[in-house]
Motif scaffolding. Structure first.
Motif, PDB file in Angstrom:
ATOM      1  N   GLU A 154       0.826  -1.228   0.000  1.00 40.44           N
ATOM      2  CA  GLU A 154       0.000   0.000   0.000  1.00 40.44           C
ATOM      3  C   GLU A 154       0.853   1.269   0.000  1.00 40.44           C
ATOM      4  O   GLU A 154       0.327   2.372  -0.136  1.00 40.44           O
ATOM      5  N   LEU A 155       2.142   1.108   0.180  1.00 38.13           N
ATOM      6  CA  LEU A 155       3.006   2.285   0.325  1.00 38.13           C
ATOM      7  C   LEU A 155       3.094   3.069  -0.984  1.00 38.13           C
ATOM      8  O   LEU A 155       3.330   2.501  -2.036  1.00 38.13           O
ATOM      9  N   ARG A 156       2.877   4.367  -0.917  1.00 36.67           N
ATOM     10  CA  ARG A 156       2.921   5.217  -2.107  1.00 36.67           C
ATOM     11  C   ARG A 156       3.800   6.423  -1.826  1.00 36.67           C
ATOM     12  O   ARG A 156       3.845   6.904  -0.700  1.00 36.67           O
ATOM     13  N   GLY A 157       4.432   6.916  -2.866  1.00 33.93           N
ATOM     14  CA  GLY A 157       5.144   8.195  -2.775  1.00 33.93           C
ATOM     15  C   GLY A 157       6.274   8.190  -1.766  1.00 33.93           C
ATOM     16  O   GLY A 157       6.771   7.144  -1.350  1.00 33.93           O
ATOM     17  N   LEU A 158       6.665   9.396  -1.409  1.00 34.43           N
ATOM     18  CA  LEU A 158       7.788   9.564  -0.497  1.00 34.43           C
ATOM     19  C   LEU A 158       7.260   9.738   0.923  1.00 34.43           C
ATOM     20  O   LEU A 158       6.367  10.553   1.161  1.00 34.43           O
ATOM     21  N   ASN A 159       7.764   8.960   1.842  1.00 34.12           N
ATOM     22  CA  ASN A 159       7.293   8.997   3.233  1.00 34.12           C
ATOM     23  C   ASN A 159       8.439   9.411   4.137  1.00 34.12           C
ATOM     24  O   ASN A 159       9.512   8.812   4.060  1.00 34.12           O
ATOM     25  N   MET A 160       8.182  10.406   4.968  1.00 36.91           N
ATOM     26  CA  MET A 160       9.268  10.862   5.839  1.00 36.91           C
ATOM     27  C   MET A 160       8.782  11.018   7.276  1.00 36.91           C
ATOM     28  O   MET A 160       7.688  11.533   7.531  1.00 36.91           O
ATOM     29  N   TRP A 161       9.624  10.548   8.195  1.00 33.67           N
ATOM     30  CA  TRP A 161       9.382  10.743   9.619  1.00 33.67           C
ATOM     31  C   TRP A 161      10.466  11.689  10.129  1.00 33.67           C
ATOM     32  O   TRP A 161      11.650  11.509   9.815  1.00 33.67           O
ATOM     33  N   MET A 162      10.045  12.691  10.921  1.00 28.39           N
ATOM     34  CA  MET A 162      11.013  13.687  11.379  1.00 28.39           C
ATOM     35  C   MET A 162      11.035  13.691  12.898  1.00 28.39           C
ATOM     36  O   MET A 162       9.973  13.721  13.542  1.00 28.39           O
TER      37      MET A 162
END
Ligand SMILES: Cc1cc2nc3c(=O)[nH]c(=O)nc-3n(C[C@H](O)[C@H](O)[C@H](O)COP(=O)(O)OP(=O)(O)OC[C@H]3O[C@@H](n4cnc5c(N)ncnc54)[C@H](O)[C@@H]3O)c2cc1C
Length: 391
Positions: free
Chosen positions: A195-203
């Motif tokens: 299901e993962l799409r696009g760019l994912n970022m955790w900050m």
């Protein structure tokens, strides 16, 4: 003597380095009628098993040369950017225009595609050891004893560029105090990964974590930025320790910990850039890509700017007479130094922002929105148009 394969009576251009920057430049220069030879130190194509995000300002240029279908075949088109705090709370941001979204690609697939376009012009096993001014033109000498005379020489030989030294520059890379762990996880290892799409970022405090699908979603590219006081090896191939990496992200959102646990192996990369150089061009020799402007990767613009360089240079060299080359290379330098210096500075700033100690989603969102609108100038830029305006 080895030399550019003459496909026309256009300029003979020799490029040192067959990385993304050197190969993109070869494509752009050939498309405008120049004879190009690329000389690469490695014995065969060498790219890291990792993902890369090609920003729209660079992808558009490649697509214009007829690579649209080839890019679409290997890309996982970004479906936006999803931001979260380290605990997984969503950080809202304005939606980006679809035209300004990036292309996520496996680096090996990108290099193969670029190489396929310039088949026959790349000579592997050629480490350049000297560049001598022969007025007009320059002579390249290689460690294997070969030499090549060219009208124009482009140093696309990366952050430790020898061509940079050959034109009298001695600048050294500067560490950001950050190390990036990277790796690829087969999507089938994680139930939610399809299901993962696009760019994912955790900050989060002093750290940030990115993942995005590549290879048509079969793999998930992971990049984890952590502080380091060690002077890390600046290499795509230095092994990292998955257990040490897991310790860095203890207590973070479950998908972050799940991805790290699923990594079979990880590699670490010390993050470096370098203050802008005073010049890039001397007589008929110039620089491009990381040789000219290495930048920290927090904007995903290092390769993007290298690609822009090559396309701008091709516009400025097309139809140039041999005695006009030094002036055209100066025009290229002035145009590109200005833009890449701004992108370098913005990339450093982005890193500081992503790794701020503040983990409050509302405050993160507010600062993110301000920062994104301040950086909006980077993405719609047309490097060929800007170069053409100088002629
Ligand atoms: C963790 C990380 C993530 C990144 N993510 C992104 C991203 O998402 N998007 C993006 O746009 N950028 C990204 N970048 C930056 C990007 O990878 C680089 O800016 C880009 O690869 C530079 O390309 P180049 O061709 O200029 O140099 P290089 O890729 O370094 O290529 C230089 C080539 O020259 C050859 N060479 C060196 N010396 C000689 C010699 N003397 N003779 C002959 N050949 C020689 C080398 O073998 C090499 O093949 C990232 C960087 C890092 C560290």
């Amino acid at each position: 003597m080895v030399g550019p394969l003459a496909i026309s009576d256009g300029l003979n251009v020799a490029i040192v380095g067959a990385g993304i920057g050197g190969l993109a430049a070869a494509i752009a220069l050939r498309a405008r009628g120049m004879n190009v030879s690329v000389f690469e130190d490695a014995e065969s194509p060498r790219e890291a098993g990792a993902g890369i995000s090609i920003p729209p300002n660079a992808a558009t240029l490649l697509k214009r040369t007829g690579l649209s279908d080839a890019i679409d075949k290997i890309t996982t088109r970004s479906q936006g950017l999803t931001l979260r705090t380290s605990r997984g709370e969503p950080v809202s941001r304005p939606p980006a225009s679809p035209a300004l979204q990036s292309y996520q690609i496996h680096r090996v697939e990108l290099l193969d595609m670029l190489l396929g376009e310039v088949k026959g012009t790349v000579r592997f096993g050629h480490r350049c050891i000297a560049v001598d001014d022969t007025k007009p033109g320059a002579r390249l000498t290689f460690a294997n004893g070969a030499v090549c005379d060219a009208d124009v020489v482009i140093g696309a030989d990366g952050i430790h560029s020898m061509v940079q030294g050959a034109i009298g520059l001695t600048a050294r890379p500067t560490s950001e105090g950050i190390v990036a762990y990277r790796g690829l996880v087969p999507s089938q290892k994680l139930s939610w990964a399809a299901e993962l799409r696009g760019l994912n970022m955790w900050m989060g405090a002093a750290r940030s974590f990115i993942c995005f699908p590549v290879s048509q979603g079969r793999l998930i590219n992971v990049v984890a930025f952590v502080p380091s006081t060690r002077d890390m090896e600046e290499s795509w191939f230095a092994p990292g320790d998955v257990k040490v990496l897991a310790g860095e992200y203890e207590g973070w959102d479950a998908p972050v910990r799940g991805l790290i646990a699923a990594l079979g192996q990880t590699f670490r990369w010390g993050i470096y850039d370098r203050p802008p150089l005073p010049y890039w061009s001397k007589e008929c020799v110039t620089l491009l890509g990381d040789a000219a402007h290495p930048m920290v990767p927090h904007f995903g613009q290092g390769a993007g700017q290298a690609i822009e360089d090559g396309f701008a240079l091709a516009v400025l060299l097309e139809h140039a007479k041999r005695d006009e080359i030094p002036a055209r290379l100066k025009a290229y330098q002035n145009l590109r130094l200005k833009r890449t210096s701004r992108v370098q500075a913005a990339s450093r700033q982005a890193g500081r922002f992503y790794r701020s100690a503040d983990d409050n989603p509302a405050e993160q969102a507010e600062r993110m929105q301000g920062w994104m609108s301040a950086a909006a100038w980077i993405f719609p830029y047309d490097a060929e148009g800007a170069a053409a305006a100088l002629l």
